[in-house]
Design a protein around this motif. Sequence first.
Motif, PDB file in Angstrom:
ATOM      1  N   ARG A   1       0.847  -1.187   0.000  1.00  0.00           N
ATOM      2  CA  ARG A   1       0.000   0.000   0.000  1.00  0.00           C
ATOM      3  C   ARG A   1       0.883   1.239   0.000  1.00  0.00           C
ATOM      4  N   LEU A   2       0.268   2.372  -0.331  1.00  0.00           N
ATOM      5  CA  LEU A   2       0.933   3.662  -0.208  1.00  0.00           C
ATOM      6  C   LEU A   2       0.692   4.194   1.195  1.00  0.00           C
ATOM      7  N   ALA A   3       1.642   4.965   1.700  1.00  0.00           N
ATOM      8  CA  ALA A   3       1.435   5.643   2.972  1.00  0.00           C
ATOM      9  C   ALA A   3       0.485   6.822   2.734  1.00  0.00           C
ATOM     10  N   GLU A   4       0.043   7.455   3.824  1.00  0.00           N
ATOM     11  CA  GLU A   4      -0.867   8.590   3.734  1.00  0.00           C
ATOM     12  C   GLU A   4      -0.208   9.829   4.329  1.00  0.00           C
ATOM     13  N   ALA A   5      -0.627  10.988   3.842  1.00  0.00           N
ATOM     14  CA  ALA A   5      -0.032  12.238   4.316  1.00  0.00           C
ATOM     15  C   ALA A   5      -0.126  12.364   5.831  1.00  0.00           C
ATOM     16  N   GLU A   6      -1.221  11.908   6.398  1.00  0.00           N
ATOM     17  CA  GLU A   6      -1.428  12.013   7.849  1.00  0.00           C
ATOM     18  C   GLU A   6      -0.382  11.228   8.636  1.00  0.00           C
ATOM     19  N   ASP A   7       0.254  10.260   7.994  1.00  0.00           N
ATOM     20  CA  ASP A   7       1.274   9.477   8.685  1.00  0.00           C
ATOM     21  C   ASP A   7       2.493  10.322   9.058  1.00  0.00           C
ATOM     22  N   LEU A   8       2.628  11.488   8.444  1.00  0.00           N
ATOM     23  CA  LEU A   8       3.773  12.362   8.705  1.00  0.00           C
ATOM     24  C   LEU A   8       3.491  13.387   9.803  1.00  0.00           C
ATOM     25  N   ASP A   9       2.236  13.473  10.245  1.00  0.00           N
ATOM     26  CA  ASP A   9       1.833  14.562  11.141  1.00  0.00           C
ATOM     27  C   ASP A   9       2.617  14.575  12.449  1.00  0.00           C
ATOM     28  N   ALA A  10       2.756  13.433  13.081  1.00  0.00           N
ATOM     29  CA  ALA A  10       3.416  13.394  14.386  1.00  0.00           C
ATOM     30  C   ALA A  10       4.863  13.862  14.287  1.00  0.00           C
ATOM     31  N   ALA A  11       5.552  13.430  13.241  1.00  0.00           N
ATOM     32  CA  ALA A  11       6.943  13.842  13.061  1.00  0.00           C
ATOM     33  C   ALA A  11       7.035  15.334  12.782  1.00  0.00           C
ATOM     34  N   LEU A  12       6.131  15.842  11.951  1.00  0.00           N
ATOM     35  CA  LEU A  12       6.161  17.268  11.640  1.00  0.00           C
ATOM     36  C   LEU A  12       5.917  18.092  12.895  1.00  0.00           C
ATOM     37  N   LEU A  13       4.934  17.704  13.690  1.00  0.00           N
ATOM     38  CA  LEU A  13       4.645  18.439  14.914  1.00  0.00           C
ATOM     39  C   LEU A  13       5.839  18.416  15.862  1.00  0.00           C
ATOM     40  N   MET A  14       6.471  17.270  15.987  1.00  0.00           N
ATOM     41  CA  MET A  14       7.643  17.165  16.853  1.00  0.00           C
ATOM     42  C   MET A  14       8.760  18.091  16.381  1.00  0.00           C
ATOM     43  N   LEU A  15       9.046  18.077  15.085  1.00  0.00           N
ATOM     44  CA  LEU A  15      10.171  18.841  14.562  1.00  0.00           C
ATOM     45  C   LEU A  15       9.881  20.327  14.437  1.00  0.00           C
ATOM     46  N   ALA A  16       8.609  20.704  14.368  1.00  0.00           N
ATOM     47  CA  ALA A  16       8.240  22.114  14.224  1.00  0.00           C
ATOM     48  C   ALA A  16       8.002  22.795  15.557  1.00  0.00           C
ATOM     49  N   GLY A  17       7.826  22.023  16.602  1.00  0.00           N
ATOM     50  CA  GLY A  17       7.414  22.594  17.868  1.00  0.00           C
ATOM     51  C   GLY A  17       8.419  22.460  18.985  1.00  0.00           C
ATOM     52  N   PRO A  18       7.967  22.658  20.219  1.00  0.00           N
ATOM     53  CA  PRO A  18       8.852  22.635  21.392  1.00  0.00           C
ATOM     54  C   PRO A  18       9.590  21.318  21.581  1.00  0.00           C
ATOM     55  N   ALA A  19       9.033  20.220  21.101  1.00  0.00           N
ATOM     56  CA  ALA A  19       9.670  18.911  21.308  1.00  0.00           C
ATOM     57  C   ALA A  19      11.019  18.796  20.605  1.00  0.00           C
ATOM     58  N   ALA A  20      11.300  19.686  19.644  1.00  0.00           N
ATOM     59  CA  ALA A  20      12.571  19.627  18.916  1.00  0.00           C
ATOM     60  C   ALA A  20      13.673  20.423  19.610  1.00  0.00           C
ATOM     61  N   ARG A  21      13.453  20.764  20.855  1.00  0.00           N
ATOM     62  CA  ARG A  21      14.454  21.531  21.604  1.00  0.00           C
ATOM     63  C   ARG A  21      15.840  20.890  21.521  1.00  0.00           C
ATOM     64  N   ALA A  22      15.905  19.570  21.584  1.00  0.00           N
ATOM     65  CA  ALA A  22      17.190  18.868  21.560  1.00  0.00           C
ATOM     66  C   ALA A  22      17.328  17.972  20.343  1.00  0.00           C
ATOM     67  N   ILE A  23      16.571  18.281  19.289  1.00  0.00           N
ATOM     68  CA  ILE A  23      16.641  17.484  18.066  1.00  0.00           C
ATOM     69  C   ILE A  23      17.120  18.379  16.935  1.00  0.00           C
ATOM     70  N   THR A  24      18.273  18.109  16.390  1.00  0.00           N
ATOM     71  CA  THR A  24      18.754  18.847  15.223  1.00  0.00           C
ATOM     72  C   THR A  24      19.730  17.966  14.451  1.00  0.00           C
ATOM     73  N   GLY A  25      19.707  18.094  13.130  1.00  0.00           N
ATOM     74  CA  GLY A  25      20.549  17.254  12.283  1.00  0.00           C
ATOM     75  C   GLY A  25      20.031  15.847  12.113  1.00  0.00           C
ATOM     76  N   THR A  26      18.744  15.649  12.383  1.00  0.00           N
ATOM     77  CA  THR A  26      18.144  14.322  12.326  1.00  0.00           C
ATOM     78  C   THR A  26      17.319  14.133  11.061  1.00  0.00           C
ATOM     79  N   LEU A  27      17.439  12.974  10.448  1.00  0.00           N
ATOM     80  CA  LEU A  27      16.632  12.603   9.286  1.00  0.00           C
ATOM     81  C   LEU A  27      15.707  11.468   9.714  1.00  0.00           C
ATOM     82  N   ILE A  28      14.409  11.706   9.640  1.00  0.00           N
ATOM     83  CA  ILE A  28      13.430  10.724  10.100  1.00  0.00           C
ATOM     84  C   ILE A  28      12.751  10.078   8.893  1.00  0.00           C
ATOM     85  N   THR A  29      12.901   8.779   8.762  1.00  0.00           N
ATOM     86  CA  THR A  29      12.268   8.034   7.676  1.00  0.00           C
ATOM     87  C   THR A  29      10.885   7.560   8.113  1.00  0.00           C
TER      88      THR A  29
END
Length: 255
Positions: free
Chosen positions: A219-247
């Motif tokens: 099957r193909l993945a869905e756009a919504e499958d990326l939401d949690a990662a985007l929220l983490m990387l765009a918001g306060p949770a990324a305080r200690a996350i940088t230089g990371t590539l999430i598959t």
Amino acid sequence: MESTLKGLTALVTGASGGLGAHFAEFLAAQGASVALAARRVSMVEARAEAIRAAGGQAIALPLDVSDAAAIGPAMDEVEARLGPIAILVNNAGVGGEGLALEISVEDWDRTFDVNVRGVFLCAREAARRMIASGVAARGQARIVNIASIHTFEPKGGLAAYCASKAAVGMMTKVLAREWARQMIAVNAICPGYIETDINADWFKTEGGQKQLKSFPRRRLAEAEDLDAALLMLAGPAARAITGTLITIDDGQSLS
């Protein structure tokens, strides 16, 4: 995890459809004020209006990320209308299909102009503004580049695309290293195959169906499958996350 981006301004490039449009709508739902950018402003005006109708704050603006002279003025408009940019989602991209012996120099260059040069120019201009506005010093500066599983996985007929996304992956790490002390978090999401305007026709073909059946979950993945990662990387949770590539590929690269 904090689930709100209220009070922050986000710019999403390539927001006329597919993942870009989804990212813009998702960030707006999380409270961000969102600028939707695309080469043709008519393609994003209706989406910005839909966000406003739902109670969010959004604007539409024209931007060709391969045009270096256009990036600064576009960000000027975003900041004048929405406030200092805190989040950049570098989503604009092209497919770059073509066998290595057949792809034209013009098509190769176009792929790199958008997928690599455009990502770099937008990231650099946004970083400069994040530093100048104080957003970076407040620990709110986030740059999220949209790469691909083909950052790591080769695919015949996609030499330009794979090479461009590999470049985005390494660029993400280098920018994260250079801007670490400025407190700008630079990360990338590497999606698997999600049906978008770029690949919809392919997956209707016999070859596309064969590829689909080769995926472990068929099957193909869905756009919504990326939401949690985007929220983490765009918001306060990324305080200690940088230089990371999430598959995020629904296991497709396991095939």
